[in-house]
Scaffold this motif. Structure first.
Motif, PDB file in Angstrom:
ATOM      1  N   CYS A 203       0.864  -1.185   0.000  1.00  0.00           N
ATOM      2  CA  CYS A 203       0.000   0.000   0.000  1.00  0.00           C
ATOM      3  C   CYS A 203       0.897   1.229   0.000  1.00  0.00           C
ATOM      4  O   CYS A 203       1.238   1.789   1.053  1.00  0.00           O
ATOM      5  N   LEU A 204       1.307   1.615  -1.188  1.00  0.00           N
ATOM      6  CA  LEU A 204       2.202   2.740  -1.388  1.00  0.00           C
ATOM      7  C   LEU A 204       1.461   3.817  -2.160  1.00  0.00           C
ATOM      8  O   LEU A 204       0.433   3.556  -2.794  1.00  0.00           O
ATOM      9  N   MET A 205       2.040   5.022  -2.157  1.00  0.00           N
ATOM     10  CA  MET A 205       1.300   6.122  -2.779  1.00  0.00           C
ATOM     11  C   MET A 205       2.081   6.822  -3.883  1.00  0.00           C
ATOM     12  O   MET A 205       1.601   6.944  -5.002  1.00  0.00           O
ATOM     13  N   SER A 206       3.281   7.278  -3.591  1.00  0.00           N
ATOM     14  CA  SER A 206       3.992   8.123  -4.549  1.00  0.00           C
ATOM     15  C   SER A 206       4.754   7.289  -5.570  1.00  0.00           C
ATOM     16  O   SER A 206       5.080   6.124  -5.336  1.00  0.00           O
ATOM     17  N   ASP A 207       5.083   7.954  -6.688  1.00  0.00           N
ATOM     18  CA  ASP A 207       5.885   7.289  -7.711  1.00  0.00           C
ATOM     19  C   ASP A 207       7.243   6.902  -7.172  1.00  0.00           C
ATOM     20  O   ASP A 207       7.787   5.833  -7.526  1.00  0.00           O
TER      21      ASP A 207
END
Length: 821
Positions: free
Chosen positions: A163-167
């Motif tokens: 569960c990651l968000m940024s590039d």
């Protein structure tokens, strides 16, 4: 602004925003006691102390986003609870935290306790105090990735939820896993259904994700057939392509509409404004929302649980894969699509588990390390087909299916230029070996050397009586015949393997009967013709009668007739049923230990009715041999110096011996004993030619070198000692011969010893007076030896001839033969 709107407009519903600031809407909705249709997924949004009874979740709970992928994993591993699971997530966002933590909790509930590990981190912290937040710190993110899959462990078969968000977070972690050689069973990413996937399409193959809705869902309401149809309508209506958030907003508004409709349904005089204005009646409207259950909406079945969350269906499980209808697409960017895999009643494809990267390589392939460490797509197939002349067996050995190299084919085997072999192929063509070819060509060269050598010797010694009476033209033809027939050995040596072009072999097979039979017939036909000429001449001399002279042209006609008879069989054979190269299978043998599949076969010249053609040819040859030997037998009393009955008989017996011994050997070893068949055929063809050449020419060479004994004329040497055709009193001595009285020279071991000088002189004196008709009776023999040795002009009278005829037949024949010389 929301407060201002609530104060001024006094709305009856609040349409929640889909943002990280949605939490600001909760206390205001409670303060103004207005129903908020929130578009937020995490459960804590509805259960925390800041929530209230006026919050309703139009969205599907986000904790379920990763559950379809987990269900697919559990189904695939069945009862195996040793599946390694790693769950990586941010701890500062309720969405990321709750989404991945729900998978961890579910894994614990399902018994995946020993191999499941949760790896959480604070994206806003600075672990090394370098001023870079963890979410942007490459070293920190690589460390997080190593906890999930390091380069020192067995990196095959791990299941990852991230569960990651940024590039930066996503790309750094994926690159580290690729560097570590990780081959995941599955990889689930929150961002795989977001805009990240559009920015990095090369990374997405086979990655899974989850969400609220998918364009392939066929849920409908009374206005639109599907959610995608509604979005398409908005595109036409407003001129832009909306995101699925527009569908979420539509769904929230649709719930408001259905809440009002169902609340007032069945009432005769609905007082809508009064209900909205009355707190008590509005509370009834709110409670009716709790009981709202809609089986058909663009979002699917919708109802609310005890926390006022949409519990009508599960989340949309998705995976980047290749649609079945576009499997031939070659553009890597376009071929993968985000396909719907859950709910099952809406899915367009099944979950691909395990991912191709973790699958054991199929037989005939190997794990290509360069694909593991260099391929942008982490989950794509890492197998590659075995190169040419290597293989990977089809067995149950996991070491073979996960090998990083293919096994080389054993010596002498290969893959026939193909890649991806599961076993090496060895073509056992049973070709004649090079050593046997050397033997065959050696025999052929020996025949050529003997034939050419004897032909040269014949030409050089053409004036020698031995050669003259042997008839030069036909001795040369006897030399030519073996050259032609033995050339068939070269044709026997032409062969084609299973993979070779058979054109040359076919041509050789077709030419084989021509060369062998023509050479054989030329050899024996010449021998028959010259024997017939000698026979005719001797018969005329025996009867003391003149007859038709057997000319060289007559003898050529005999040879041509025999060749035509031979070709009368060969030509139809060549046209109707020619010999062609035919390869027959012997069978297949498999050596599983060495990985070799042996196809054994043998090749040969064959036709449909071989014996129907070869039989008449053999019969013709037997007849020619029999006639030739008969003719030679009739002139057996002529000295071996000038005729070949004994030697031809020996040569014929020699050839027959090869046939009698060779044919049973061929039958015994069978057609597929290629080497043995080749040896026997070479011996039948070559050695029989050698035998005939030696039997014909070797005695002539010896007699020529030895010459006539002193005092013996050619005429005296024609007949053997003890022959009934010899008459000592009438033996002829040439006038210039010098004979010692009482000499006892032997012409040869079995030839006539020289006559005493006086008898020879008397014979010569007496014979000068014989009749000229005796000369005429030997005209045929004269044609044999007339070139090079001229007969003495003799005068005879009829009275002398009558006197000579009274003498024995033997003496007359000797004197007549002597006269020609």
């Amino acid at each position: 602004m929301l407060r201002i709107l609530l104060e001024d407009v006094k709305p009856n519903y609040i349409l929640g925003t889909r943002s990280f600031d949605a939490a600001l809407e909760r206390p205001i909705a409670g303060e103004y006691r207005t129903m908020l249709l929130a578009q937020v997924g995490p459960q804590s949004f509805y259960t925390s102390s800041e929530s209230n009874d006026h919050i309703f979740g139009a969205h599907i709970p986000s904790e379920g986003y990763g559950i379809p992928a987990f269900q697919a994993l559990r189904f695939a591993v069945n009862t195996d609870r040793q599946q390694p699971i790693r769950i990586v997530y941010r701890d500062r966002s309720e969405f990321f935290y709750s989404t991945c933590r729900a998978v961890y909790d579910r894994a614990m509930e399902e018994g995946f306790t020993e191999q499941t590990e949760a790896i959480e981190y604070n994206p806003n912290d600075d672990h090394d105090q370098d001023g870079i937040p963890n979410q942007d710190d490459i070293d920190f993110l690589q460390g997080v990735a190593d906890q999930a899959c390091s380069g020192n462990d067995d990196n095959t078969g791990v299941a990852i939820w991230a569960c990651l968000m940024s590039d930066t977070e996503v790309n750094t972690v994926l690159e580290r896993w690729r560097h570590n050689g990780c081959r995941f069973n599955m990889l689930w990413l929150t961002v795989a259904s977001w805009a990240w996937a559009q920015r990095f399409p090369d990374m997405v193959p086979y990655i899974q994700s989850g969400g609220q809705w998918h364009k392939s869902m066929k849920y409908s309401d009374e206005y639109f057939d599907s959610g995608q149809a509604m979005l398409d309508h908005m595109t036409r209506q407003f001129g832009y392509v909306p995101s699925y958030s527009a569908l979420g907003a539509y769904h929230a508004i649709y719930l408001m509409y259905q809440n009002v409709r169902k609340f007032f349904q069945g009432k005769d005089h609905p007082q809508v404004a009064q209900v909205f204005a009355s707190p008590a009646q509005y509370e009834e409207l709110r409670r009716s929302m709790l009981d709202l259950s809609l089986p058909h909406t663009l979002y699917g079945p919708t109802s609310f649980d005890e926390h006022r969350r949409n519990a009508g269906r599960g989340s949309a499980g998705m995976q980047w894969d290749v649609p079945e209808q576009t499997t031939t697409t070659t553009n890597k960017t376009d071929k993968f699509e985000l396909l719907l895999v859950s709910p099952i009643d809406q899915a367009t494809t099944a979950v691909r588990f395990p991912a191709p990267a973790a699958r054991a390589c199929p037989p005939g392939s190997f794990v290509n390390a360069s694909k593991i460490f260099n391929s942008t797509a982490l989950l794509e197939d890492k197998c590659d087909v075995c190169p040419v002349d290597t293989f990977q067996p089809d067995d149950d050995d996991d070491n073979h299916h996960n090998a990083y190299t293919c096994r080389p084919c054993p010596e002498g085997s290969g893959t026939d230029g193909e890649t991806g072999a599961t076993i090496c192929v060895q073509l056992q063509d049973n070709l004649v070996s090079a050593g046997l070819h050397v033997f065959g060509y050696f025999v052929m060269v020996v025949v050529f050397c003997l034939a050419i050598g004897f032909a040269v010797w014949t030409i050089i010694h053409r004036e020698d009586p031995v050669v003259r009476i042997g008839q030069v033209e036909f001795l040369l033809l006897i030399c030519l015949g073996p050259i032609i027939s033995s050339s068939s050995i070269a044709l026997l040596s032409v062969q084609a393997g299973s993979l070779d072009d058979e054109s040359n072999a076919n041509r050789a097979c077709k030419a084989l009967p021509w060369l062998y039979t023509t050479g054989w017939m030329l050899q024996y036909g010449s021998l028959s013709a010259k024997s017939y000429r000698m026979y005719s001449t001797m018969k005329a001399a025996e009867t003391m009668q003149g007859g038709r002279t057997v000319t060289v042209f007559d003898m050529y006609k005999i040879i041509v007739m025999l060749l035509l008879l031979n070709w009368a069989i060969v030509i139809p054979w060549h046209i109707v049923d020619p010999l062609v190269w035919d390869r027959q299978d012997r069978g297949v043998a498999v050596d599983t230990e060495q990985g070799v599949l042996t196809y054994e076969s043998y090749g040969r010249c064959s036709c449909n009715h071989f014996f129907s053609w070869a039989g008449p040819i053999l019969a013709l040859q037997v007849v020619v041999m029999a006639v030739t030997n008969y003719l030679l037998y009739t002139i057996r009393n002529v000295s071996d110096r000038y005729q070949e009955s004994k030697y031809v008989a020996m040569a014929s017996a020699y050839a027959c011996e090869f046939l009698i011994v060779g044919v049973p050997i061929l039958i015994a070893v069978g057609e597929n004993a290629v080497a043995a068949s080749y040896i026997v055929l070479v011996c039948i063809v070559g050695l029989s030619d050698i035998g005939i050449l030696l039997m014909i020419f070797a005695p002539k060479v010896l007699y020529s070198r030895k010459g006539l004994p002193e005092g013996v004329t050619v005429g005296q040497s024609i007949f053997k000692r003890g022959s009934s055709h010899r008459s000592r009193p009438n033996s002829h001595i040439e006038p210039n011969s010098h004979i010692e009285p009482n000499s006892n020279h032997d012409m040869e071991d079995d030839d006539t010893p020289e006559p005493p000088a006086k008898e020879a002189a008397d014979s010569y004196s007496n014979y000068n007076n014989r009749s000229s008709s005796a000369v005429a009776s030997l005209a045929s023999l004269t044609s044999i030896v007339k070139e090079g040795v001229a007969a003495e002009p003799l005068e005879t009278t009829s009275e002398d001839f009558r006197e000579a005829k009274k003498q024995s037949e033997e003496g007359a024949l000797v004197n007549n033969l002597t006269l020609q010389w």
